[in-house]
Design a protein around this motif. Structure first.
Motif, PDB file in Angstrom:
ATOM      1  N   SER A 187      -3.814 -16.414  17.536  1.00 38.54           N
ATOM      2  CA  SER A 187      -4.099 -15.093  16.984  1.00 38.54           C
ATOM      3  C   SER A 187      -4.250 -15.162  15.474  1.00 38.54           C
ATOM      4  O   SER A 187      -3.683 -16.039  14.813  1.00 38.54           O
ATOM      5  CB  SER A 187      -2.953 -14.125  17.318  1.00 38.54           C
ATOM      6  N   LEU A 188      -5.019 -14.232  14.954  1.00 36.13           N
ATOM      7  CA  LEU A 188      -5.150 -14.011  13.516  1.00 36.13           C
ATOM      8  C   LEU A 188      -5.291 -12.526  13.283  1.00 36.13           C
ATOM      9  O   LEU A 188      -5.811 -11.804  14.152  1.00 36.13           O
ATOM     10  CB  LEU A 188      -6.376 -14.724  12.946  1.00 36.13           C
ATOM     11  N   ARG A 189      -4.871 -12.074  12.108  1.00 34.80           N
ATOM     12  CA  ARG A 189      -5.128 -10.695  11.715  1.00 34.80           C
ATOM     13  C   ARG A 189      -5.887 -10.697  10.406  1.00 34.80           C
ATOM     14  O   ARG A 189      -5.405 -11.204   9.395  1.00 34.80           O
ATOM     15  CB  ARG A 189      -3.845  -9.887  11.565  1.00 34.80           C
ATOM     16  N   LEU A 190      -7.060 -10.120  10.443  1.00 35.14           N
ATOM     17  CA  LEU A 190      -7.860  -9.955   9.246  1.00 35.14           C
ATOM     18  C   LEU A 190      -7.556  -8.616   8.597  1.00 35.14           C
ATOM     19  O   LEU A 190      -7.301  -7.624   9.293  1.00 35.14           O
ATOM     20  CB  LEU A 190      -9.348 -10.032   9.578  1.00 35.14           C
ATOM     21  N   SER A 191      -7.604  -8.605   7.289  1.00 33.62           N
ATOM     22  CA  SER A 191      -7.430  -7.373   6.526  1.00 33.62           C
ATOM     23  C   SER A 191      -8.627  -7.169   5.622  1.00 33.62           C
ATOM     24  O   SER A 191      -9.241  -8.136   5.161  1.00 33.62           O
ATOM     25  CB  SER A 191      -6.161  -7.438   5.673  1.00 33.62           C
ATOM     26  N   CYS A 192      -8.935  -5.929   5.368  1.00 31.37           N
ATOM     27  CA  CYS A 192     -10.017  -5.578   4.451  1.00 31.37           C
ATOM     28  C   CYS A 192      -9.495  -4.469   3.544  1.00 31.37           C
ATOM     29  O   CYS A 192      -9.270  -3.347   3.995  1.00 31.37           O
ATOM     30  CB  CYS A 192     -11.240  -5.119   5.227  1.00 31.37           C
ATOM     31  N   ALA A 193      -9.319  -4.811   2.290  1.00 26.73           N
ATOM     32  CA  ALA A 193      -8.816  -3.845   1.314  1.00 26.73           C
ATOM     33  C   ALA A 193      -9.983  -3.203   0.590  1.00 26.73           C
ATOM     34  O   ALA A 193     -10.891  -3.889   0.118  1.00 26.73           O
ATOM     35  CB  ALA A 193      -7.901  -4.550   0.325  1.00 26.73           C
ATOM     36  N   ALA A 194      -9.945  -1.886   0.504  1.00 22.65           N
ATOM     37  CA  ALA A 194     -11.015  -1.129  -0.143  1.00 22.65           C
ATOM     38  C   ALA A 194     -10.523  -0.540  -1.449  1.00 22.65           C
ATOM     39  O   ALA A 194      -9.390  -0.072  -1.550  1.00 22.65           O
ATOM     40  CB  ALA A 194     -11.506  -0.028   0.780  1.00 22.65           C
ATOM     41  N   SER A 195     -11.378  -0.536  -2.430  1.00 23.60           N
ATOM     42  CA  SER A 195     -11.074   0.111  -3.709  1.00 23.60           C
ATOM     43  C   SER A 195     -12.278   0.925  -4.133  1.00 23.60           C
ATOM     44  O   SER A 195     -13.390   0.715  -3.678  1.00 23.60           O
ATOM     45  CB  SER A 195     -10.742  -0.932  -4.774  1.00 23.60           C
ATOM     46  N   GLY A 196     -12.042   1.874  -5.014  1.00 16.69           N
ATOM     47  CA  GLY A 196     -13.134   2.693  -5.492  1.00 16.69           C
ATOM     48  C   GLY A 196     -13.053   4.101  -4.935  1.00 16.69           C
ATOM     49  O   GLY A 196     -12.034   4.751  -5.069  1.00 16.69           O
ATOM     50  N   ARG A 197     -14.114   4.526  -4.279  1.00 15.02           N
ATOM     51  CA  ARG A 197     -14.182   5.897  -3.790  1.00 15.02           C
ATOM     52  C   ARG A 197     -13.178   6.153  -2.665  1.00 15.02           C
ATOM     53  O   ARG A 197     -12.542   5.245  -2.174  1.00 15.02           O
ATOM     54  CB  ARG A 197     -15.606   6.197  -3.301  1.00 15.02           C
ATOM     55  N   THR A 198     -13.053   7.366  -2.252  1.00 18.24           N
ATOM     56  CA  THR A 198     -12.085   7.773  -1.241  1.00 18.24           C
ATOM     57  C   THR A 198     -12.338   7.046   0.071  1.00 18.24           C
ATOM     58  O   THR A 198     -13.364   7.233   0.714  1.00 18.24           O
ATOM     59  CB  THR A 198     -12.153   9.289  -1.020  1.00 18.24           C
ATOM     60  N   PHE A 199     -11.379   6.230   0.448  1.00 15.86           N
ATOM     61  CA  PHE A 199     -11.510   5.383   1.628  1.00 15.86           C
ATOM     62  C   PHE A 199     -11.708   6.208   2.894  1.00 15.86           C
ATOM     63  O   PHE A 199     -12.485   5.833   3.773  1.00 15.86           O
ATOM     64  CB  PHE A 199     -10.253   4.514   1.734  1.00 15.86           C
ATOM     65  N   SER A 200     -11.039   7.337   2.988  1.00 12.90           N
ATOM     66  CA  SER A 200     -11.109   8.116   4.218  1.00 12.90           C
ATOM     67  C   SER A 200     -12.471   8.770   4.424  1.00 12.90           C
ATOM     68  O   SER A 200     -12.719   9.366   5.467  1.00 12.90           O
ATOM     69  CB  SER A 200     -10.005   9.176   4.252  1.00 12.90           C
ATOM     70  N   ASN A 201     -13.347   8.692   3.440  1.00  9.91           N
ATOM     71  CA  ASN A 201     -14.705   9.198   3.612  1.00  9.91           C
ATOM     72  C   ASN A 201     -15.605   8.229   4.365  1.00  9.91           C
ATOM     73  O   ASN A 201     -16.754   8.557   4.664  1.00  9.91           O
ATOM     74  CB  ASN A 201     -15.353   9.487   2.253  1.00  9.91           C
ATOM     75  N   TYR A 202     -15.081   7.042   4.661  1.00 10.31           N
ATOM     76  CA  TYR A 202     -15.903   5.976   5.195  1.00 10.31           C
ATOM     77  C   TYR A 202     -15.512   5.592   6.621  1.00 10.31           C
ATOM     78  O   TYR A 202     -14.343   5.478   6.960  1.00 10.31           O
ATOM     79  CB  TYR A 202     -15.807   4.722   4.323  1.00 10.31           C
TER      80      TYR A 202
END
Length: 119
Positions: free
Chosen positions: A17-32
């Protein structure tokens, strides 16, 4: 628009198993709306999983359904891909992608993280 940075890739044996993460910065994440894609050697990029802005509307490619789980934490501006029962054919560069709720196509991409599954 948001900027995306993936992490969590690596080398794992088949069945692991592996868990990938994707961190977002900038505009409001919940809009995406967010998605994971992958590109295996010699193949075109393919859709793996997608998740709606509130954590609903989850979809999976048939090849990963039942083994992979996508989730998001809007408080942490992060989307995850939990990958279980990995197979050598899951070997690929995995990309995180984003699209605004009013947009049909994913138009923001991370740089990708390599996942290698050995047999």
């Amino acid at each position: 628009q948001v900027q995306l940075v993936e992490s969590g890739g690596g080398l794992v044996q088949a069945g692991g198993s592996l868990r990938l993460s994707c961190a977002a910065s900038g505009r409001t994440f919940s809009n995406y709306e967010m998605g994971w894609f992958r590109r295996a050697p010699g193949k075109e990029r393919e859709f793996v999983a997608g998740i709606g802005w509130s954590g609903g509307s989850i979809t999976y490619a048939g090849s990963v359904r039942g083994r992979f789980t996508i989730s998001r934490d809007n408080a942490k501006n992060t989307v995850y891909l939990q990958m279980n029962s990995l197979k050598p054919e899951d070997t690929a560069v995995y990309f995180c992608a984003a699209r605004q709720r009013t947009t049909a196509l994913y138009n923001v991409w991370g740089q990708g993280t390599q996942v290698t599954v050995s047999s």
